[in-house]
Design a protein around this motif. Structure first.
Motif, PDB file in Angstrom:
ATOM      1  N   ALA A 145      -9.357   3.353  13.456  1.00  0.00           N
ATOM      2  CA  ALA A 145      -8.270   2.702  14.192  1.00  0.00           C
ATOM      3  C   ALA A 145      -6.940   2.810  13.474  1.00  0.00           C
ATOM      4  CB  ALA A 145      -8.605   1.227  14.422  1.00  0.00           C
ATOM      5  N   VAL A 146      -6.895   3.558  12.382  1.00  0.00           N
ATOM      6  CA  VAL A 146      -5.667   3.676  11.593  1.00  0.00           C
ATOM      7  C   VAL A 146      -5.155   5.107  11.674  1.00  0.00           C
ATOM      8  CG1 VAL A 146      -4.615   3.386   9.325  1.00  0.00           C
ATOM      9  CG2 VAL A 146      -6.512   1.912  10.018  1.00  0.00           C
ATOM     10  N   PRO A 147      -3.930   5.325  12.160  1.00  0.00           N
ATOM     11  CA  PRO A 147      -3.383   6.677  12.185  1.00  0.00           C
ATOM     12  C   PRO A 147      -3.383   7.306  10.793  1.00  0.00           C
ATOM     13  CG  PRO A 147      -2.012   5.186  13.462  1.00  0.00           C
ATOM     14  CD  PRO A 147      -3.015   4.337  12.745  1.00  0.00           C
ATOM     15  N   ALA A 148      -3.739   8.577  10.724  1.00  0.00           N
ATOM     16  CA  ALA A 148      -3.874   9.247   9.428  1.00  0.00           C
ATOM     17  C   ALA A 148      -2.569   9.241   8.654  1.00  0.00           C
ATOM     18  CB  ALA A 148      -4.361  10.681   9.630  1.00  0.00           C
ATOM     19  N   LEU A 149      -1.454   9.404   9.352  1.00  0.00           N
ATOM     20  CA  LEU A 149      -0.160   9.425   8.671  1.00  0.00           C
ATOM     21  C   LEU A 149       0.133   8.072   8.035  1.00  0.00           C
ATOM     22  CD1 LEU A 149       2.080  11.647   8.421  1.00  0.00           C
ATOM     23  CD2 LEU A 149       3.338  10.339  10.133  1.00  0.00           C
ATOM     24  N   VAL A 150      -0.172   6.998   8.760  1.00  0.00           N
ATOM     25  CA  VAL A 150       0.037   5.643   8.231  1.00  0.00           C
ATOM     26  C   VAL A 150      -0.883   5.397   7.042  1.00  0.00           C
ATOM     27  CG1 VAL A 150      -0.107   3.185   8.792  1.00  0.00           C
ATOM     28  CG2 VAL A 150       0.751   4.813  10.482  1.00  0.00           C
ATOM     29  N   PHE A 151      -2.128   5.835   7.176  1.00  0.00           N
ATOM     30  CA  PHE A 151      -3.064   5.673   6.074  1.00  0.00           C
ATOM     31  C   PHE A 151      -2.586   6.441   4.841  1.00  0.00           C
ATOM     32  CE2 PHE A 151      -6.911   6.925   3.735  1.00  0.00           C
ATOM     33  CZ  PHE A 151      -7.442   5.670   3.495  1.00  0.00           C
ATOM     34  N   GLY A 152      -2.021   7.632   5.051  1.00  0.00           N
ATOM     35  CA  GLY A 152      -1.490   8.407   3.928  1.00  0.00           C
ATOM     36  C   GLY A 152      -0.353   7.686   3.233  1.00  0.00           C
ATOM     37  N   VAL A 153       0.506   7.028   4.012  1.00  0.00           N
ATOM     38  CA  VAL A 153       1.613   6.254   3.412  1.00  0.00           C
ATOM     39  C   VAL A 153       1.056   5.122   2.562  1.00  0.00           C
ATOM     40  CG1 VAL A 153       3.571   4.752   3.915  1.00  0.00           C
ATOM     41  CG2 VAL A 153       3.245   6.846   5.237  1.00  0.00           C
ATOM     42  N   GLY A 154       0.057   4.400   3.094  1.00  0.00           N
ATOM     43  CA  GLY A 154      -0.555   3.310   2.337  1.00  0.00           C
ATOM     44  C   GLY A 154      -1.220   3.808   1.063  1.00  0.00           C
ATOM     45  N   MET A 155      -1.903   4.955   1.143  1.00  0.00           N
ATOM     46  CA  MET A 155      -2.528   5.542  -0.045  1.00  0.00           C
ATOM     47  C   MET A 155      -1.475   5.931  -1.079  1.00  0.00           C
ATOM     48  SD  MET A 155      -5.957   5.888   0.101  1.00  0.00           S
ATOM     49  CE  MET A 155      -6.393   7.405  -0.747  1.00  0.00           C
ATOM     50  N   LEU A 156      -0.363   6.457  -0.612  1.00  0.00           N
ATOM     51  CA  LEU A 156       0.722   6.830  -1.528  1.00  0.00           C
ATOM     52  C   LEU A 156       1.204   5.615  -2.300  1.00  0.00           C
ATOM     53  CD1 LEU A 156       3.012   8.757  -2.542  1.00  0.00           C
ATOM     54  CD2 LEU A 156       4.307   8.042  -0.511  1.00  0.00           C
ATOM     55  N   TRP A 157       1.468   4.518  -1.604  1.00  0.00           N
ATOM     56  CA  TRP A 157       1.942   3.310  -2.274  1.00  0.00           C
ATOM     57  C   TRP A 157       0.880   2.733  -3.209  1.00  0.00           C
ATOM     58  CZ3 TRP A 157       4.101   1.064   2.919  1.00  0.00           C
ATOM     59  CH2 TRP A 157       5.338   1.663   3.190  1.00  0.00           C
ATOM     60  N   MET A 158      -0.353   2.749  -2.770  1.00  0.00           N
ATOM     61  CA  MET A 158      -1.413   2.144  -3.569  1.00  0.00           C
ATOM     62  C   MET A 158      -1.614   2.893  -4.875  1.00  0.00           C
ATOM     63  SD  MET A 158      -5.406   1.415  -2.551  1.00  0.00           S
ATOM     64  CE  MET A 158      -6.089   2.994  -3.033  1.00  0.00           C
ATOM     65  N   TRP A 159      -1.775   4.206  -4.800  1.00  0.00           N
ATOM     66  CA  TRP A 159      -2.104   4.956  -6.014  1.00  0.00           C
ATOM     67  C   TRP A 159      -0.887   5.223  -6.894  1.00  0.00           C
ATOM     68  CZ3 TRP A 159      -6.782   4.885  -7.606  1.00  0.00           C
ATOM     69  CH2 TRP A 159      -7.827   4.786  -6.693  1.00  0.00           C
ATOM     70  N   THR A 160       0.312   4.975  -6.356  1.00  0.00           N
ATOM     71  CA  THR A 160       1.497   5.036  -7.216  1.00  0.00           C
ATOM     72  C   THR A 160       1.562   3.828  -8.127  1.00  0.00           C
ATOM     73  OG1 THR A 160       2.686   6.244  -5.494  1.00  0.00           O
ATOM     74  CG2 THR A 160       4.005   5.290  -7.230  1.00  0.00           C
ATOM     75  N   THR A 161       1.058   2.681  -7.650  1.00  0.00           N
ATOM     76  CA  THR A 161       1.116   1.448  -8.438  1.00  0.00           C
ATOM     77  C   THR A 161      -0.134   1.213  -9.273  1.00  0.00           C
ATOM     78  OG1 THR A 161       0.295   0.241  -6.497  1.00  0.00           O
ATOM     79  CG2 THR A 161       2.675   0.338  -6.798  1.00  0.00           C
ATOM     80  N   VAL A 162      -1.281   1.764  -8.836  1.00  0.00           N
ATOM     81  CA  VAL A 162      -2.525   1.578  -9.582  1.00  0.00           C
ATOM     82  C   VAL A 162      -2.523   2.502 -10.802  1.00  0.00           C
ATOM     83  CG1 VAL A 162      -5.035   1.853  -9.530  1.00  0.00           C
ATOM     84  CG2 VAL A 162      -3.851   0.857  -7.569  1.00  0.00           C
ATOM     85  N   PRO A 163      -2.722   1.969 -12.007  1.00  0.00           N
ATOM     86  CA  PRO A 163      -2.708   2.821 -13.199  1.00  0.00           C
ATOM     87  C   PRO A 163      -3.895   3.772 -13.219  1.00  0.00           C
ATOM     88  CG  PRO A 163      -3.404   0.586 -13.773  1.00  0.00           C
ATOM     89  CD  PRO A 163      -2.947   0.545 -12.345  1.00  0.00           C
ATOM     90  N   GLY A 164      -3.674   4.934 -13.782  1.00  0.00           N
ATOM     91  CA  GLY A 164      -4.745   5.915 -13.874  1.00  0.00           C
ATOM     92  C   GLY A 164      -4.254   7.298 -13.483  1.00  0.00           C
ATOM     93  N   PRO A 165      -5.105   8.303 -13.642  1.00  0.00           N
ATOM     94  CA  PRO A 165      -4.698   9.691 -13.402  1.00  0.00           C
ATOM     95  C   PRO A 165      -4.886  10.166 -11.968  1.00  0.00           C
ATOM     96  CG  PRO A 165      -6.893   9.664 -14.348  1.00  0.00           C
ATOM     97  CD  PRO A 165      -6.473   8.216 -14.190  1.00  0.00           C
TER      98      PRO A 165
END
Length: 583
Positions: free
Chosen positions: A428-448
């Motif tokens: 139920a989540v558009p892929a583009l929107v999900f990609g934006v959320g993933m971008l924000w999440m993994w930019t703030t989560v520490p790690g490689p």
């Protein structure tokens, strides 16, 4: 003196009744359930929470959100945002209706009629799946561009005073309808083939004509499949990003996904407004799902019981060959013409085509550009990255989705319904929107993870969780749990029963799910567009970048390679893609 001995009041805790075995087992199960729920919340819920929070604040999540505001939603309903909203509604209704007509027609012709060449209708129903929608849109740009499109050049040569313009709202509807019709076919083909013909025969005995039978018997009995296909296709169309961008950007036609891309890609990026558009898309899809369930609630559509039946094929009479011609026309429009357009551009040495004679002149064909494009370091790197990422997504996704399906269908652990709903949420989540959320999440989560191929693999695994879990669950539903319980009764541990009974019985479902995840990941562009860098670009992104740069020979070459690879892979893996092979 008499000494009275009393028990200390506070030195030891009061005794309680011992826990029952069932209670102890339940407490041991909750830690496992908690881990599963936390993982689902992290990988699926957190990106959505970030998008939702950004839509109501004034700053990017990377900058601390900022103050609360409704301005982002207000902007969506004005100016360019309002135009994109209207265009998305037109595209969703128009392309969804076209896809449903084509897919339903192909399914009905293949399953219920005596049309000559019914196998061709079955092939037509799934053939466009081998061509990604964005590759098909690029091919139709070559075919129906107003000035230099091959079809327009042909009409000029024939003296036909009429031109096609694919760069329009109508063009977007056409291409979306062509490439999303297989989803309707896949839903309806099984429904039509399993429908008891006695119900239609009874209507015919009472004087109903064929049109009335289709309207009052066949249609209503197929309502669950029709609604499911319609909701899915509408959702896929309104969330589709590449086709509106490719065909709408030149004409100033924006849809909501392309509007999100524009907001994120322009400088400075308007991330919060993009989040608001994303939330509206998610809300629209949620409303569709709820509406579908309400329309099907409390009604029975059972047509197959213990009594056997022989499917009856409807005699089309004089319409047999026109139906065959329509199937051929669809194959030509969806597959033949696009592939020919890509091949002509990939092997042409002429940079500008002024006439149809120049387009087909043998002297203008060469393999030089094709070979040069295949040796391009950017292409080779993107192929390498795609193979690595898609292989990881296929294997890791198959394993994880198997475990989630096992949890839902076999474990008896707590919160199974919550886990089932959570695993279906990405649908139920558009892929583009999900990609934006993933971008924000993994930019703030520490790690490689951010900036590596891992983020793309994670995105694909999470993005296609509904498909993977559904595939595994359907296989588990075909296997009687008594087979696993027999191993447990015989003294085998849960792990041994899983290894020696469950996995071997589900090997076809596991292999088909891994292959499906590989193919879907290879085609995926929307979830990738915000998550790559110059070292992690995949083939779908490279094709899109070449299109943005106007490098049409490279676009055609890479598009042909991707389509051919998907076709060969699917044909080679058809053994594992047979429905019901686990049973």
């Amino acid at each position: 003196m008499t000494t009275v001995l009393t028990e200390p009041v506070h030195d030891e805790p009061p005794r309680t009744a011992p826990l029952s075995p069932a209670r102890r087992t339940g407490l041991r199960r909750w830690p496992i359930a908690t881990v599963v729920l936390v993982l689902l919340s992290f990988f699926i819920g957190l990106p959505l929470v970030l998008v939702l929070a950004a839509s109501f604040t004034a700053k990017s999540p990377l900058d601390g959100f900022g103050s609360f505001t409704f301005a982002n939603y207000s902007a969506v309903f004005h100016g360019q945002g309002l135009d994109a909203l209207k265009n998305s509604a037109v595209i969703g209704i128009g392309a969804g209706s076209l896809a449903m007509v084509i897919g339903t027609g192909l399914a009905w012709l293949a399953a219920r009629t005596n049309m000559p060449g019914r196998k061709l209708a079955e092939l037509a129903g799934i053939l466009p799946l081998f061509i990604s929608g964005f590759v098909g849109a690029m091919a139709w740009s070559l075919l129906a561009s107003p000035r230099s499109g091959a079809l327009n050049l042909l009409m000029d040569a024939l003296g036909i005073p009429w031109h096609l313009d694919i760069y329009s709202l109508h063009g977007i509807v056409l291409v979306e309808g062509l490439y999303y019709s297989p989803y309707a076919y896949l839903f309806l083909a099984g429904s039509f083939s399993m429908m008891n013909p006695e119900l239609e025969e009874a209507a015919a005995v009472h004087g109903a004509r064929q049109r009335g039978i289709l309207r009052h018997v066949t249609g209503p009995l197929s309502r669950p499949a029709l609604l499911s296909a319609g909701v899915l296709i509408f959702a896929l169309v309104i969330e589709d990003f590449p086709i509106p961008v490719i065909l709408g950007s030149g004409a100033g036609v924006n849809a909501l996904p392309s509007y999100v891309y524009e907001l994120m890609a322009t400088a400075p990026a308007q991330e919060n407004r993009a989040g608001a558009v994303g939330v509206l898309l998610v809300a629209a899809m949620a409303i569709l799902v709820v509406a579908q369930r309400r329309m099907l609630r409390g009604q029975s559509y059972t047509t197959v019981s213990g009594k056997g039946f022989r499917p009856r094929r409807i005699d089309l009479g004089k319409w047999r060959w026109p139906a065959f011609a329509l199937v051929l026309l669809y194959i030509v429009l969806a597959v033949v013409l696009p592939v020919l357009a890509l091949a002509q551009t990939a092997f042409s040495k002429a940079k500008y085509i002024s006439s149809f004679a120049t387009l087909v002149a043998p002297a203008n064909f060469t393999t030089g550009g094709f070979v040069a494009a295949l040796n391009d370091p950017t292409f080779l790197l993107s192929v390498r990255n795609s193979l690595i990422v898609c292989l990881i997504a296929g294997i890791a996704g198959a394993v994880l989705h198997f475990l989630v399906a096992l949890y839902i269908n076999r474990s008896g652990l707590p919160a199974r319904r919550v886990v089932a709903i959570g695993s279906m949420t990405p649908a139920a989540v558009p892929a583009l929107v999900f990609g934006v959320g993933m971008l924000w999440m993994w930019t703030t989560v520490p790690g490689p993870v951010y900036g590596s191929l891992s983020i793309l693999a994670i995105a694909y695994v999470v993005r296609f969780t509904p498909q993977g879990v559904s595939g595994m669950s359907s296989g588990m539903h075909q296997i009687d749990a008594d087979l696993e319980n027999a191993a447990l009764v015989s003294g085998a541990s849960r792990a041994r029963s899983l290894t020696w009974v469950t996995v071997p019985l589900l090997r076809t479902s596991i292999a088909s799910t891994a292959l499906l995840l590989f193919i879907l990941s290879m085609r995926e562009l929307s979830a990738s567009i915000f998550l790559y860098n110059s070292h992690t670009r995949v083939l779908s992104v490279t094709i899109f970048e070449q299109w943005e740069n106007g490098e049409w020979p490279a676009v055609a070459t890479f598009g042909l390679v991707l389509s051919a690879f998907l076709l060969v892979l699917t044909l080679a893996g058809r053994r594992w893609l047979r429905l019901g092979s686990d049973g």
